[in-house]
Enzyme design. Structure first.
Site, PDB file in Angstrom:
ATOM      1  CE  LYS A  86      -3.835   0.495   2.395  1.00 19.91           C
ATOM      2  NZ  LYS A  86      -4.608   0.558   3.662  1.00 19.91           N
TER       3      LYS A  86
HETATM    4  C1  E4P Z   1      -7.737   1.401   3.989  1.00 18.10           C
HETATM    5  O1  E4P Z   1      -7.112   1.184   2.999  1.00 18.10           O
HETATM    6  C2  E4P Z   1      -7.583   2.670   4.714  1.00 18.10           C
HETATM    7  O2  E4P Z   1      -6.293   2.719   5.239  1.00 18.10           O
HETATM    8  C3  E4P Z   1      -8.589   2.783   5.807  1.00 18.10           C
HETATM    9  O3  E4P Z   1      -9.822   2.302   5.391  1.00 18.10           O
HETATM   10  C4  E4P Z   1      -8.699   4.201   6.356  1.00 18.10           C
HETATM   11  O4  E4P Z   1      -9.766   4.208   7.240  1.00 18.10           O
HETATM   12  P1  E4P Z   1     -10.005   5.335   8.328  1.00 18.10           P
HETATM   13  O5  E4P Z   1     -10.450   6.562   7.627  1.00 18.10           O
HETATM   14  O6  E4P Z   1     -11.066   4.774   9.211  1.00 18.10           O
HETATM   15  O7  E4P Z   1      -8.716   5.529   9.059  1.00 18.10           O
END
Ligand code: E4P
Length: 229
Positions: A86
């Site tokens: 990622k």
């Molecule tokens: C997933 O890829 C993201 O990192 C995640 O869903 C972010 O979520 P949040 O806004 O609850 O931190």
């Protein structure tokens, strides 16, 4: 729709792996922080074992392109080449995504708050794009419209990228992302729990069971079959 779980909590992953049609597990440094100072790679290896063929998405933290690429290599060395790296879509991240894709690494482009970030990640060949639904809504950005536009761009360019809608705070947001054509979604266990928490669901199940028992005087279909043998 592909469903993924946005947690690295082993107990929750085991639980939902047995219930949901899960295709992967996603994480980021804030999600990892919730588990405390764990033996990270051993922990992630255990998750890989639990999810089998499912994909595991692990985020880099380096700030320069070189640091991001070094983080990515460390993740691949520890966990295997099937991991999805990622990478946030900023300048350094986009440069890293291009290089990772040239080497055939699986990439999930993350921290997407705008159409243009998504268009660039698609052009750079990212496998998944993670637009942050709730975070966009908090900024008064039309998250549904962004997903709609990214899905249209993928279709228009015949790209193999998939929209992995993320950052959900309620089921209505997930429904909206799905309606707009998101190919995948990832959400915390709480969101999946919300799906089944509507009291009417259990009430319906209980009433069906009562009607069955009232009719045949046995608890379930198996018991009826057994009694008629
Ligand atoms: C997933 O890829 C993201 O990192 C995640 O869903 C972010 O979520 P949040 O806004 O609850 O931190």
């Amino acid at each position: 729709m592909e469903f993924m779980l946005d947690t690295i909590n082993i107990e929750k992953i085991r639980y939902y792996q047995s219930i949901l049609p899960l295709v992967g597990v996603t994480s980021n440094p804030s999600i990892i922080k919730k588990e405390g100072k764990i033996d990270l790679f051993a922990h992630l290896k255990e998750i890989k074992e639990i999810i089998g063929k499912g994909s595991l998405h692990v985020q880099v933290v380096g700030e320069t392109t070189e640091e991001i690429l070094a983080d990515a290599q460390a993740i691949l060395d520890q966990l295997g080449n099937d991991i999805f790296i990622k990478v946030p879509v900023n300048e350094a991240g986009l440069a890293a995504i291009k290089q990772l894709k040239e080497k055939g690494v699986n990439v999930t482009a993350t921290a997407i708050y705008s159409e243009m970030q998504g268009y660039l990640a698609i052009a750079a060949g990212a496998d998944y794009l993670a637009p942050y639904y709730n975070r966009m809504e908090n900024l008064n950005i039309d998250a549904a419209a962004i997903i709609d536009a990214l899905v249209a761009e993928i279709k228009r360019t015949h790209s193999s990228s998939k929209v992995l809608a993320a950052s959900f705070k309620n089921v209505a947001q997930v429904n909206q992302a799905c309606r707009k054509g998101a190919h995948s979604m990832t959400a915390s266990p709480d969101i999946f729990a919300q799906v089944f928490s509507m009291p009417s669901i259990q009430e319906a199940v209980t009433n069906f069971q009562k009607d069955w028992e009232g009719t045949f005087n046995v608890q379930n279909v198996k018991a009826l079959g057994d009694s008629e043998e």
